[in-house]
Design a protein around this motif. Structure first.
Motif, PDB file in Angstrom:
ATOM      1  N   SER A   1      12.219 -17.540   6.784  1.00 24.48           N
ATOM      2  CA  SER A   1      12.842 -18.727   7.362  1.00 24.48           C
ATOM      3  C   SER A   1      12.413 -18.900   8.808  1.00 24.48           C
ATOM      4  O   SER A   1      12.412 -20.012   9.351  1.00 24.48           O
ATOM      5  N   GLN A   2      12.013 -17.799   9.442  1.00 23.88           N
ATOM      6  CA  GLN A   2      11.516 -17.808  10.807  1.00 23.88           C
ATOM      7  C   GLN A   2      10.573 -16.624  10.966  1.00 23.88           C
ATOM      8  O   GLN A   2      10.865 -15.518  10.513  1.00 23.88           O
ATOM      9  N   ALA A   3       9.424 -16.848  11.601  1.00 26.49           N
ATOM     10  CA  ALA A   3       8.447 -15.784  11.816  1.00 26.49           C
ATOM     11  C   ALA A   3       8.183 -15.634  13.309  1.00 26.49           C
ATOM     12  O   ALA A   3       7.895 -16.615  13.997  1.00 26.49           O
ATOM     13  N   ILE A   4       8.286 -14.396  13.792  1.00 27.13           N
ATOM     14  CA  ILE A   4       8.072 -14.097  15.210  1.00 27.13           C
ATOM     15  C   ILE A   4       7.016 -13.010  15.311  1.00 27.13           C
ATOM     16  O   ILE A   4       7.145 -11.951  14.697  1.00 27.13           O
ATOM     17  N   GLY A   5       5.967 -13.280  16.079  1.00 32.24           N
ATOM     18  CA  GLY A   5       4.928 -12.287  16.316  1.00 32.24           C
ATOM     19  C   GLY A   5       4.957 -11.828  17.765  1.00 32.24           C
ATOM     20  O   GLY A   5       5.050 -12.649  18.671  1.00 32.24           O
ATOM     21  N   ILE A   6       4.914 -10.523  17.986  1.00 34.70           N
ATOM     22  CA  ILE A   6       4.984  -9.961  19.335  1.00 34.70           C
ATOM     23  C   ILE A   6       3.766  -9.073  19.574  1.00 34.70           C
ATOM     24  O   ILE A   6       3.418  -8.248  18.726  1.00 34.70           O
ATOM     25  N   ASP A   7       3.126  -9.252  20.718  1.00 32.09           N
ATOM     26  CA  ASP A   7       1.987  -8.417  21.080  1.00 32.09           C
ATOM     27  C   ASP A   7       1.930  -8.319  22.594  1.00 32.09           C
ATOM     28  O   ASP A   7       2.316  -9.264  23.293  1.00 32.09           O
ATOM     29  N   ARG A   8       1.465  -7.205  23.112  1.00 33.85           N
ATOM     30  CA  ARG A   8       1.380  -7.057  24.567  1.00 33.85           C
ATOM     31  C   ARG A   8       0.158  -7.763  25.137  1.00 33.85           C
ATOM     32  O   ARG A   8       0.077  -8.021  26.330  1.00 33.85           O
ATOM     33  N   SER A   9      -0.821  -8.084  24.274  1.00 30.89           N
ATOM     34  CA  SER A   9      -2.068  -8.695  24.727  1.00 30.89           C
ATOM     35  C   SER A   9      -1.993 -10.216  24.634  1.00 30.89           C
ATOM     36  O   SER A   9      -1.837 -10.773  23.546  1.00 30.89           O
ATOM     37  N   SER A  10      -2.129 -10.875  25.761  1.00 28.55           N
ATOM     38  CA  SER A  10      -2.140 -12.336  25.757  1.00 28.55           C
ATOM     39  C   SER A  10      -3.364 -12.868  25.024  1.00 28.55           C
ATOM     40  O   SER A  10      -3.305 -13.923  24.382  1.00 28.55           O
ATOM     41  N   GLU A  11      -4.476 -12.126  25.099  1.00 27.75           N
ATOM     42  CA  GLU A  11      -5.684 -12.560  24.389  1.00 27.75           C
ATOM     43  C   GLU A  11      -5.470 -12.528  22.885  1.00 27.75           C
ATOM     44  O   GLU A  11      -5.856 -13.461  22.163  1.00 27.75           O
ATOM     45  N   MET A  12      -4.835 -11.455  22.384  1.00 24.61           N
ATOM     46  CA  MET A  12      -4.583 -11.369  20.952  1.00 24.61           C
ATOM     47  C   MET A  12      -3.622 -12.461  20.501  1.00 24.61           C
ATOM     48  O   MET A  12      -3.771 -13.021  19.404  1.00 24.61           O
ATOM     49  N   LEU A  13      -2.647 -12.791  21.318  1.00 21.14           N
ATOM     50  CA  LEU A  13      -1.721 -13.863  20.958  1.00 21.14           C
ATOM     51  C   LEU A  13      -2.437 -15.196  20.861  1.00 21.14           C
ATOM     52  O   LEU A  13      -2.131 -16.017  19.988  1.00 21.14           O
ATOM     53  N   ARG A  14      -3.399 -15.433  21.738  1.00 26.76           N
ATOM     54  CA  ARG A  14      -4.157 -16.679  21.651  1.00 26.76           C
ATOM     55  C   ARG A  14      -5.007 -16.708  20.387  1.00 26.76           C
ATOM     56  O   ARG A  14      -5.164 -17.754  19.745  1.00 26.76           O
ATOM     57  N   LEU A  15      -5.547 -15.543  19.996  1.00 26.14           N
ATOM     58  CA  LEU A  15      -6.295 -15.470  18.740  1.00 26.14           C
ATOM     59  C   LEU A  15      -5.382 -15.732  17.543  1.00 26.14           C
ATOM     60  O   LEU A  15      -5.754 -16.428  16.594  1.00 26.14           O
ATOM     61  N   ALA A  16      -4.178 -15.154  17.590  1.00 21.48           N
ATOM     62  CA  ALA A  16      -3.222 -15.369  16.505  1.00 21.48           C
ATOM     63  C   ALA A  16      -2.854 -16.843  16.395  1.00 21.48           C
ATOM     64  O   ALA A  16      -2.734 -17.386  15.287  1.00 21.48           O
ATOM     65  N   ARG A  17      -2.660 -17.492  17.533  1.00 21.74           N
ATOM     66  CA  ARG A  17      -2.343 -18.925  17.502  1.00 21.74           C
ATOM     67  C   ARG A  17      -3.462 -19.715  16.835  1.00 21.74           C
ATOM     68  O   ARG A  17      -3.224 -20.620  16.041  1.00 21.74           O
ATOM     69  N   ALA A  18      -4.701 -19.376  17.196  1.00 20.68           N
ATOM     70  CA  ALA A  18      -5.838 -20.081  16.612  1.00 20.68           C
ATOM     71  C   ALA A  18      -5.865 -19.905  15.102  1.00 20.68           C
ATOM     72  O   ALA A  18      -6.083 -20.860  14.351  1.00 20.68           O
ATOM     73  N   LYS A  19      -5.634 -18.673  14.636  1.00 22.91           N
ATOM     74  CA  LYS A  19      -5.666 -18.415  13.200  1.00 22.91           C
ATOM     75  C   LYS A  19      -4.518 -19.139  12.486  1.00 22.91           C
ATOM     76  O   LYS A  19      -4.728 -19.804  11.463  1.00 22.91           O
ATOM     77  N   LEU A  20      -3.314 -19.035  13.030  1.00 27.17           N
ATOM     78  CA  LEU A  20      -2.158 -19.636  12.362  1.00 27.17           C
ATOM     79  C   LEU A  20      -2.205 -21.151  12.421  1.00 27.17           C
ATOM     80  O   LEU A  20      -1.704 -21.829  11.516  1.00 27.17           O
ATOM     81  N   ASP A  21      -2.810 -21.704  13.482  1.00 20.08           N
ATOM     82  CA  ASP A  21      -2.980 -23.160  13.557  1.00 20.08           C
ATOM     83  C   ASP A  21      -3.771 -23.674  12.362  1.00 20.08           C
ATOM     84  O   ASP A  21      -3.465 -24.727  11.802  1.00 20.08           O
ATOM     85  N   THR A  22      -4.822 -22.937  11.985  1.00 29.04           N
ATOM     86  CA  THR A  22      -5.686 -23.392  10.885  1.00 29.04           C
ATOM     87  C   THR A  22      -4.989 -23.293   9.535  1.00 29.04           C
ATOM     88  O   THR A  22      -5.348 -24.010   8.607  1.00 29.04           O
ATOM     89  N   THR A  23      -3.989 -22.414   9.421  1.00 29.54           N
ATOM     90  CA  THR A  23      -3.272 -22.255   8.153  1.00 29.54           C
ATOM     91  C   THR A  23      -2.045 -23.150   8.061  1.00 29.54           C
ATOM     92  O   THR A  23      -1.469 -23.306   6.977  1.00 29.54           O
ATOM     93  N   GLY A  24      -1.623 -23.711   9.195  1.00 24.15           N
ATOM     94  CA  GLY A  24      -0.436 -24.566   9.191  1.00 24.15           C
ATOM     95  C   GLY A  24       0.865 -23.790   9.181  1.00 24.15           C
ATOM     96  O   GLY A  24       1.935 -24.369   8.963  1.00 24.15           O
ATOM     97  N   ILE A  25       0.818 -22.471   9.426  1.00 27.70           N
ATOM     98  CA  ILE A  25       2.035 -21.649   9.418  1.00 27.70           C
ATOM     99  C   ILE A  25       2.672 -21.697  10.801  1.00 27.70           C
ATOM    100  O   ILE A  25       2.024 -21.408  11.800  1.00 27.70           O
TER     101      ILE A  25
END
Length: 298
Positions: free
Chosen positions: A152-176
């Motif tokens: 119902s809600q998904a939260i991703g946590i990482d200490r690396s701002s670079e990895m978070l930007r990569l995750a955003r890019a990936k999840l943007d393409t999937t629509g999640i």
């Protein structure tokens, strides 16, 4: 309306809107002070996301009802420019993956196929609603990509701002849709008992104090919730400390079980995936009491 589509940084919003960052920041501060937005700092970037739906949905209902043709055309124009942000994120992610592919492939070659690991994770989590899912050390967001649709809600946590930007890019393409936050595994940016399911996938062997990380994961887990840790069984590949910054060379079942117990969790599943030089193990535990209460993260 842009943040209704995806989380964006101040710079990205300025790019889409064609305005200066100081001007955009001034308006964002007004919206944040009004409780409509949440601001999260990641390194030198600041990301914006919508506040709780109970607060923002009435605003959007009003906009949807009253927006005339001119305003709707403006929204459509903004949406087109938003696609350029998605494209830039995807290009940055592609460059990063290409640069690091050899290193990741080397690690993957030491254990069973990733597809087999992911099937085992899916089996351990089951097909039911996961409620509030928290992925600690989310990296590229793979766990949210796989299991976010069950939550119902998904939260991703990482200490690396670079990895978070990569995750955003990936999840943007999937629509999640997911809330991605910068944080430390020993001090998660979440209140107590907010999650129904917590995952630590190939994270713990980087931890200086894995017992403390397990305890912190248990803190944010609600009563009856599930913690799933996926990592290596104890091994003797000492070179991984130097080549891949592994701090711990895997974990014994007895040690992991003790950490779960100390954190108030009962281990109910241990699965070893052999077939390579390294064995991947899944440890699943449940927090005391059987009543699962769904909560929404602050």
């Amino acid at each position: 309306m842009l943040l209704r589509e995806m989380e964006l940084s101040v710079g990205e919003l300025a790019q889409v809107l064609g305005q200066s960052q100081p001007r955009v920041s001034r308006h964002l501060k007004i919206l944040a002070d009004a409780g409509a937005l949440e601001r999260r700092k990641e390194g030198s970037w600041v990301f914006l996301t919508l506040a709780d739906a109970l607060r923002t949905d009435p605003v959007f209902a009003l906009i949807d009802t009253l927006a005339d043709g001119e305003i709707k055309n403006l929204f459509r124009s903004d949406a087109v420019r938003l696609e350029s942000v998605r494209a830039e994120r995807t290009q940055a992610a592609t460059r990063y993956f290409e640069a690091h592919a050899a290193v990741w492939d080397q690690i993957r070659s030491l254990h069973v196929a990733e597809s087999e690991v992911e099937r085992a994770i899916a089996d351990a989590l089951g097909s039911a609603d996961l409620g509030c899912l928290v992925d600690i050390g989310t990296g590229t967001g793979r766990m949210i990509e796989l299991f976010g649709p069950q939550a119902s809600q998904a939260i991703g946590i990482d200490r690396s701002s670079e990895m978070l930007r990569l995750a955003r890019a990936k999840l943007d393409t999937t629509g999640i849709r997911a809330s991605l936050r910068q944080g430390d595994i020993y001090a998660l940016p979440l209140p107590d008992e907010v999650a129904d399911c917590v995952i630590l996938h190939q994270v713990l062997h980087y931890a200086h104090s894995p017992a403390a990380a397990v305890a912190e994961a248990a803190r944010v887990l609600g009563a009856g919730g599930t913690l799933l840790i996926v990592d290596f069984a104890a091994h003797e590949r000492e070179e991984l400390r130097e080549t891949d910054a592994h701090i711990r060379l895997g974990f014994e079942d007895e040690v992991m079980t003790d950490w779960f117990a100390s954190a108030g969790l009962q281990v109910d599943r241990v699965q070893h995936l052999e077939g390579g030089e390294l064995t991947v193990t899944l440890w699943r535990g449940v927090k005391a009491t059987a009543t699962l209460t769904r909560r929404k993260a602050a």
